[in-house]
Design a protein around this motif. Structure first.
Motif, short mmCIF file in Angstrom:
data_model
loop_
_atom_site.label_atom_id
_atom_site.label_comp_id
_atom_site.label_asym_id
_atom_site.label_seq_id
_atom_site.Cartn_x
_atom_site.Cartn_y
_atom_site.Cartn_z
N LEU A 154 0.83 -1.21 0.00
CA LEU A 154 0.00 0.00 0.00
C LEU A 154 0.87 1.26 0.00
O LEU A 154 0.57 2.23 -0.71
N ARG A 155 1.96 1.24 0.77
CA ARG A 155 2.86 2.41 0.78
C ARG A 155 3.53 2.59 -0.57
O ARG A 155 3.70 3.72 -1.05
N GLU A 156 3.94 1.48 -1.20
CA GLU A 156 4.56 1.56 -2.52
C GLU A 156 3.56 2.12 -3.54
O GLU A 156 3.92 2.91 -4.41
N LEU A 157 2.31 1.70 -3.44
CA LEU A 157 1.28 2.19 -4.35
C LEU A 157 1.03 3.69 -4.14
O LEU A 157 0.88 4.44 -5.11
N ILE A 158 1.01 4.11 -2.89
CA ILE A 158 0.84 5.54 -2.60
C ILE A 158 2.02 6.34 -3.13
O ILE A 158 1.85 7.42 -3.70
N HIS A 159 3.23 5.79 -2.96
CA HIS A 159 4.42 6.47 -3.46
C HIS A 159 4.37 6.62 -4.99
O HIS A 159 4.65 7.70 -5.53
N ALA A 160 4.02 5.53 -5.68
CA ALA A 160 3.92 5.59 -7.15
C ALA A 160 2.85 6.59 -7.58
O ALA A 160 3.06 7.37 -8.52
N SER A 161 1.72 6.58 -6.90
CA SER A 161 0.65 7.50 -7.24
C SER A 161 1.05 8.95 -6.97
O SER A 161 0.71 9.85 -7.74
N SER A 162 1.81 9.17 -5.89
CA SER A 162 2.28 10.52 -5.58
C SER A 162 3.23 11.03 -6.65
O SER A 162 3.18 12.20 -7.04
N LEU A 163 4.12 10.14 -7.12
CA LEU A 163 5.01 10.53 -8.21
C LEU A 163 4.23 10.87 -9.47
O LEU A 163 4.57 11.83 -10.19
N ASN A 164 3.19 10.09 -9.75
CA ASN A 164 2.37 10.38 -10.92
C ASN A 164 1.70 11.74 -10.80
O ASN A 164 1.61 12.50 -11.77
N ILE A 165 1.21 12.06 -9.60
CA ILE A 165 0.59 13.37 -9.38
C ILE A 165 1.62 14.48 -9.56
O ILE A 165 1.37 15.49 -10.22
N HIS A 166 2.83 14.29 -8.98
CA HIS A 166 3.88 15.29 -9.09
C HIS A 166 4.24 15.56 -10.55
O HIS A 166 4.32 16.72 -10.99
N HIS A 167 4.49 14.48 -11.30
CA HIS A 167 4.89 14.66 -12.71
C HIS A 167 3.75 15.24 -13.54
O HIS A 167 4.00 15.93 -14.53
N SER A 168 2.52 14.95 -13.17
CA SER A 168 1.38 15.53 -13.89
C SER A 168 1.33 17.04 -13.68
O SER A 168 1.06 17.80 -14.62
N TYR A 169 1.61 17.50 -12.45
CA TYR A 169 1.64 18.94 -12.19
C TYR A 169 2.84 19.61 -12.86
O TYR A 169 2.73 20.74 -13.36
N GLU A 170 3.98 18.88 -12.88
CA GLU A 170 5.19 19.48 -13.42
C GLU A 170 5.30 19.35 -14.94
O GLU A 170 6.21 19.91 -15.54
N HIS A 171 4.36 18.63 -15.54
CA HIS A 171 4.41 18.45 -17.00
C HIS A 171 4.32 19.82 -17.69
O HIS A 171 3.45 20.63 -17.40
N GLY A 172 5.23 20.05 -18.61
CA GLY A 172 5.24 21.33 -19.31
C GLY A 172 6.12 22.37 -18.65
O GLY A 172 6.34 23.43 -19.21
N LYS A 173 6.65 22.05 -17.45
CA LYS A 173 7.55 22.98 -16.77
C LYS A 173 8.99 22.53 -16.89
O LYS A 173 9.78 23.09 -17.62
N GLU A 174 9.28 21.41 -16.18
CA GLU A 174 10.66 20.93 -16.19
C GLU A 174 10.93 19.97 -17.34
O GLU A 174 12.05 19.80 -17.76
N GLN A 175 9.89 19.32 -17.85
CA GLN A 175 10.08 18.27 -18.86
C GLN A 175 9.35 18.66 -20.14
O GLN A 175 8.35 18.06 -20.52
N MET A 176 9.84 19.70 -20.78
CA MET A 176 9.18 20.22 -21.97
C MET A 176 9.20 19.23 -23.12
O MET A 176 8.36 19.25 -24.00
N ASP A 177 10.22 18.32 -23.12
CA ASP A 177 10.37 17.40 -24.25
C ASP A 177 9.51 16.15 -24.11
O ASP A 177 9.46 15.33 -25.02
N GLU A 178 8.83 15.96 -22.98
CA GLU A 178 8.04 14.76 -22.77
C GLU A 178 6.60 15.00 -23.18
O GLU A 178 5.93 15.90 -22.65
N ASN A 179 6.10 14.22 -24.14
CA ASN A 179 4.72 14.41 -24.56
C ASN A 179 3.77 13.70 -23.60
O ASN A 179 4.19 12.94 -22.74
N ILE A 180 2.50 13.94 -23.77
CA ILE A 180 1.51 13.44 -22.81
C ILE A 180 1.43 11.92 -22.84
O ILE A 180 1.20 11.27 -21.82
N ASP A 181 1.63 11.30 -24.04
CA ASP A 181 1.57 9.84 -24.13
C ASP A 181 2.71 9.20 -23.34
O ASP A 181 2.52 8.18 -22.67
N THR A 182 3.90 9.78 -23.43
CA THR A 182 5.04 9.26 -22.67
C THR A 182 4.79 9.41 -21.18
O THR A 182 5.13 8.52 -20.38
N LEU A 183 4.18 10.53 -20.78
CA LEU A 183 3.85 10.74 -19.38
C LEU A 183 2.92 9.65 -18.87
O LEU A 183 3.11 9.10 -17.78
#
Length: 503
Positions: A154-183
């Protein structure tokens, strides 16, 4: 405003206590609705799931009966499964004792922790004595261990989900070269990695289990003499030598460019998906899905690609094309045309196709176009190819499906007399040959410099289209040449049988 005054709460200010999130959770529980993103984010101010009692229960059982239980935990219970540092420190020390074959009891454990200045970290000698007497019934150990593992997952799942939320918010800021499908693919990989960690806890089967599995397969072969154990390729001699394409096996088909690798592989895919009605997946990194399907239609209808491109089809040919279209529409062929696909993304997509559509065969066109994003692979092409090859073989075993992989041969074959390819002609890495269960080297006698010398036009016409799949490696069967004929205009390989010599 004074410096020590209480700031006004805003939408960006996190709640100071658990009262507000708890109230919001209760609200959407009462409504029996899916919580909104704002409600979910507000509810994140919570402690991670853990069970201190279960962790202490596991440690107590290990101290009371270390011999059998530590060997089981060494394989199935990672140290990170313990949430509290004190419990994790004790567990790591117990594993260290097990690895060094040292006696385990409260006295030796306390002494070792004191020698390494770790005793205060775990709560002192009294804490170790308390652990030893914590569980009155050690036979409940499997139940305690399951609780610890479940909380860890459960903790691993929460950690993975938290990373997904973080990268979703940061998409277009720090990772301009990553398209939405790759995300999305990376997000799926994180979640699937948690699932993989769950499946990895099954442990090693005993020899008796493997013996029974082998006997069952032998019994099936005796009850079905002559029947293929795997998927038919549509070529009788190849089927006879391989017993069909087996689950978990990697079949490499290699040739020089324009020899017809894609055509041959798609002929096999067509036979499995259309004639045998078995779902297949195709990763086409070189050719678009539209062109691939057009070639399938031409091959299925036995038409000429040139005539089709010019729109010169007779009525009978149009009928054949219509029938081929109906046949292919019924087939379950899933084509991914993503160029430069990463091996991890390919594995994630394959798992999804296996789960959703039950695919039983995968074809990859071709291996040298697949990429790997690991650090080791960035500066060394051979390491990258080795990682990709090992990844494909691992995927075949994981999904228990055969994978056909197309690969390029180097130019050495063109300078060799007779131009017969060999295993060492595989391009860029010997790991391909090592990982593959079967390797077929495709060659055509009438292609480029491989033309054979003939005496007259009749003999030349007879030799036209002659091709051969040299089965140079077959881990579970014989090696031999599969004689083929290439129908150039329809891009189709058919079996060729040697004519008996006239007396």
């Amino acid at each position: 405003m004074a410096e020590n005054s209480t700031p006004t709460a805003t939408s960006d200010t996190p709640p100071k206590s658990g009262a507000e999130p708890a109230k919001k959770r209760e609200n959407f529980k009462k409504r029996n609705e899916v919580p909104s993103a704002e409600e979910l984010l507000a509810s994140f101010n919570r402690a991670l799931p853990f069970s201190d009692e279960a962790e202490k229960g596991v440690l107590s059982c290990l101290l009371q009966d270390p011999l059998e239980r530590l060997s089981d935990c060494r394989v199935n219970l990672p140290a990170l499964a313990f949430y509290h540092d004190a419990n994790r420190t004790v567990y790591e020390k117990l594993l260290e004792f097990y690895d060094k074959n040292l006696p385990v009891d409260p006295v030796t454990l306390t002494h070792a922790l004191r020698e390494q200045n770790l005793l205060d970290k775990v709560g002192g000698a009294a804490a170790i004595s308390e652990l030893f007497a914590f569980v009155p019934i050690p036979s409940h150990f499997p139940y305690y261990k399951k609780i610890v593992l479940d909380k860890h997952i459960l903790r691993e799942l929460i950690h993975a989900s938290s990373l997904n939320i973080h990268h979703s918010y940061e998409h277009g800021k720090e990772q301009m070269d990553e398209n939405i499908d790759t995300l999305i693919d990376h997000a799926e990989q994180r979640i699937l990695a948690v699932r993989e960690s769950v499946g990895a806890k099954e442990g090693i089967k005993t020899l008796s289990t493997h013996v029974m599995d082998a006997i069952d397969s032998i019994q099936y072969m005796l009850e079905h003499p002559g029947q293929l154990r795997g998927l038919s390729t549509g070529y009788s001699k190849l089927d006879a030598m391989s017993s069909g394409l087996q689950g978990g096996e990697m079949f490499v088909i290699a040739a020089r460019p324009s020899m017809g690798k894609t055509s041959f592989a798609m002929n096999v895919v067509e036979h499995i998906a259309v004639d045998c009605n078995i779902p297949c997946a195709v990763f086409s990194l070189e050719m678009s899905a539209t062109m691939l399907v057009r070639r399938l239609l031409v091959s299925r209808a036995r038409l000429s690609m040139q005539d089709l491109s010019r729109g010169l089809l007779s009525r009978a040919q149009q009928d054949a094309l219509a029938k081929a279209t109906r046949d292919l529409q019924k087939a379950h062929i899933f084509i991914d045309e993503t160029p430069g696909l990463d091996i991890m993304e390919m594995r994630a997509k394959s798992r999804r196709l296996k789960k959703q559509h039950g695919i039983q065969m995968i074809m990859i066109d071709y291996l040298q176009l697949v990429t790997s994003q690991s650090r080791r692979a960035k500066d060394n092409r051979q390491i990258e190819i080795a990682e990709i090859s090992a990844g494909i073989k691992g995927l075949a075993k994981e999904l228990n499906v055969p994978i056909i992989v197309l690969a390029q041969l180097n130019r050495a074959v063109e300078s060799r007399k007779g131009q017969r390819p060999v295993l060492s002609d595989l391009r860029e890495s010997g790991s391909i040959e090592q990982d593959a269960d079967m390797v077929g080297l495709l060659t055509r006698s009438d292609y480029a410099g491989a033309k054979m010398e003939v005496e007259d036009e009749e003999a030349e016409e007879k030799k036209k289209g002659e091709a051969m799949l040299i089965l140079a490696k077959n881990r579970n069967g014989p090696t031999d040449d599969v004689l083929l004929r290439f129908i150039d205009h329809a891009m189709r390989f058919v079996e060729r049988f040697e004519e008996p010599e006239s007396p």
